[in-house]
Design a protein around this motif. Structure first.
Motif, short mmCIF file in Angstrom:
data_model
loop_
_atom_site.label_atom_id
_atom_site.label_comp_id
_atom_site.label_asym_id
_atom_site.label_seq_id
_atom_site.Cartn_x
_atom_site.Cartn_y
_atom_site.Cartn_z
N VAL A 101 55.46 38.41 28.21
CA VAL A 101 55.81 39.81 28.43
C VAL A 101 54.59 40.66 28.81
O VAL A 101 54.71 41.70 29.44
N HIS A 102 53.38 40.18 28.46
CA HIS A 102 52.14 40.89 28.79
C HIS A 102 51.48 40.35 30.06
O HIS A 102 50.38 40.75 30.40
N GLY A 103 52.16 39.41 30.73
CA GLY A 103 51.62 38.83 31.96
C GLY A 103 50.61 37.72 31.72
O GLY A 103 49.98 37.25 32.65
N ARG A 104 50.48 37.28 30.47
CA ARG A 104 49.50 36.24 30.15
C ARG A 104 50.11 34.85 30.35
O ARG A 104 51.29 34.65 30.09
N THR A 105 49.26 33.92 30.78
CA THR A 105 49.68 32.53 30.90
C THR A 105 49.23 31.77 29.65
O THR A 105 48.48 32.31 28.82
N ALA A 106 49.66 30.52 29.54
CA ALA A 106 49.22 29.67 28.43
C ALA A 106 47.70 29.54 28.44
O ALA A 106 47.06 29.50 27.39
N LEU A 107 47.10 29.51 29.64
CA LEU A 107 45.65 29.41 29.75
C LEU A 107 44.96 30.63 29.14
O LEU A 107 43.94 30.50 28.46
N MET A 143 43.06 48.53 30.83
CA MET A 143 42.83 48.22 29.43
C MET A 143 42.97 46.72 29.22
O MET A 143 43.45 46.00 30.06
N VAL A 144 42.61 46.27 28.08
CA VAL A 144 42.61 44.85 27.76
C VAL A 144 44.00 44.40 27.28
O VAL A 144 44.63 45.10 26.50
N PHE A 193 39.21 36.49 28.92
CA PHE A 193 39.64 36.38 27.52
C PHE A 193 38.61 35.58 26.73
O PHE A 193 38.27 35.94 25.61
N ALA A 194 38.12 34.50 27.33
CA ALA A 194 37.10 33.68 26.65
C ALA A 194 35.84 34.51 26.41
O ALA A 194 35.24 34.44 25.33
N CYS A 195 35.45 35.32 27.39
CA CYS A 195 34.26 36.18 27.24
C CYS A 195 34.47 37.20 26.13
O CYS A 195 33.57 37.40 25.30
N MET A 196 35.63 37.85 26.12
CA MET A 196 35.89 38.91 25.14
C MET A 196 35.85 38.38 23.71
O MET A 196 35.48 39.09 22.79
N ALA A 202 46.60 24.44 36.01
CA ALA A 202 46.73 25.87 35.68
C ALA A 202 45.82 26.67 36.62
O ALA A 202 44.71 26.25 36.94
N ASP A 203 46.32 27.82 37.04
CA ASP A 203 45.60 28.67 38.00
C ASP A 203 44.68 29.63 37.26
O ASP A 203 45.14 30.54 36.57
N VAL A 204 43.35 29.43 37.38
CA VAL A 204 42.38 30.29 36.69
C VAL A 204 42.35 31.70 37.27
O VAL A 204 41.86 32.61 36.62
N SER A 205 42.88 31.88 38.46
CA SER A 205 42.79 33.20 39.09
C SER A 205 43.91 34.15 38.67
O SER A 205 43.88 35.32 38.98
N VAL A 206 44.91 33.63 37.94
CA VAL A 206 46.03 34.47 37.52
C VAL A 206 45.54 35.52 36.53
O VAL A 206 44.87 35.21 35.55
N GLY A 207 45.89 36.77 36.81
CA GLY A 207 45.55 37.86 35.91
C GLY A 207 46.75 38.25 35.07
O GLY A 207 47.89 38.11 35.51
N ALA A 208 46.49 38.73 33.87
CA ALA A 208 47.56 39.25 33.02
C ALA A 208 48.07 40.55 33.64
O ALA A 208 47.64 40.94 34.72
N ALA A 209 48.94 41.24 32.94
CA ALA A 209 49.54 42.47 33.47
C ALA A 209 48.46 43.50 33.85
O ALA A 209 48.63 44.27 34.78
N ASP A 210 47.34 43.46 33.13
CA ASP A 210 46.25 44.41 33.41
C ASP A 210 45.18 43.81 34.32
O ASP A 210 44.13 44.40 34.50
N GLY A 211 45.44 42.60 34.87
CA GLY A 211 44.50 41.97 35.79
C GLY A 211 43.45 41.10 35.14
O GLY A 211 42.66 40.45 35.81
N VAL A 212 43.43 41.05 33.81
CA VAL A 212 42.41 40.27 33.10
C VAL A 212 42.74 38.78 33.21
O VAL A 212 43.87 38.36 32.97
#
Length: 138
Positions: free
Chosen positions: A73-79, A1-2, A114-117, A99-109
């Motif tokens: 807490v959701h695994g998101r970075t500042a980016l 999920m997102v 995020f920019a696309c969504m 900043a590492d563009v490859s880092v995924g949030a808790a759900d891998g996003v």
């Protein structure tokens, strides 16, 4: 999920989530577009850890890189938050600062997703594409 960036108002400078988890200051600055605060946090962290910083350090050993990729807490970075909020100047500063563009949030996003969504990819493309190209293996 997102990973839900819309659960919290992106323009609101709250310092805790609804569950009372502290939000890292870098995340607050990123999602509100506060470039001055973001720059000060990055500079302060860099200066604080300067004696540990060596040019040949791998990214995982660089305290500034670790700080910049800190997760909420959701695994998101500042980016992630800056991309979600369409804060182009913040995205550019974070990427320039490693900043590492490859880092995924808790759900891998990832931040680019995020920019696309949010429909911001066209505006963010110039920032993300050169870095993404560097990460491709041919």
């Amino acid at each position: 999920m997102v990973a839900r960036g819309d659960e919290e108002d992106a323009g609101k400078a709250a310092t805790t989530t609804k569950q009372r988890h502290p939000i890292p200051p870098l995340h607050v600055a990123a999602r509100t577009g506060d470039l001055d605060a973001l720059s000060a946090l990055l500079a302060s962290n860099h200066h604080h850890h300067h004696h540990h910083h060596h040019r040949n350090d791998a990214a995982q050993n660089n305290p500034v890189i670790k700080f910049i990729d800190e997760r909420d807490v959701h695994g998101r970075t500042a980016l992630h938050l800056a991309a979600w909020a369409n804060e182009k100047a913040v995205v550019e500063r974070l990427l320039d600062s490693g900043a590492d563009v490859s880092v995924g949030a808790a759900d891998g996003v990832q931040a680019i997703h995020f920019a696309c969504m949010k429909g911001h990819l066209g505006k963010m493309l110039l920032f993300f594409i050169p870095i993404l190209l560097l990460t491709l293996e041919f």
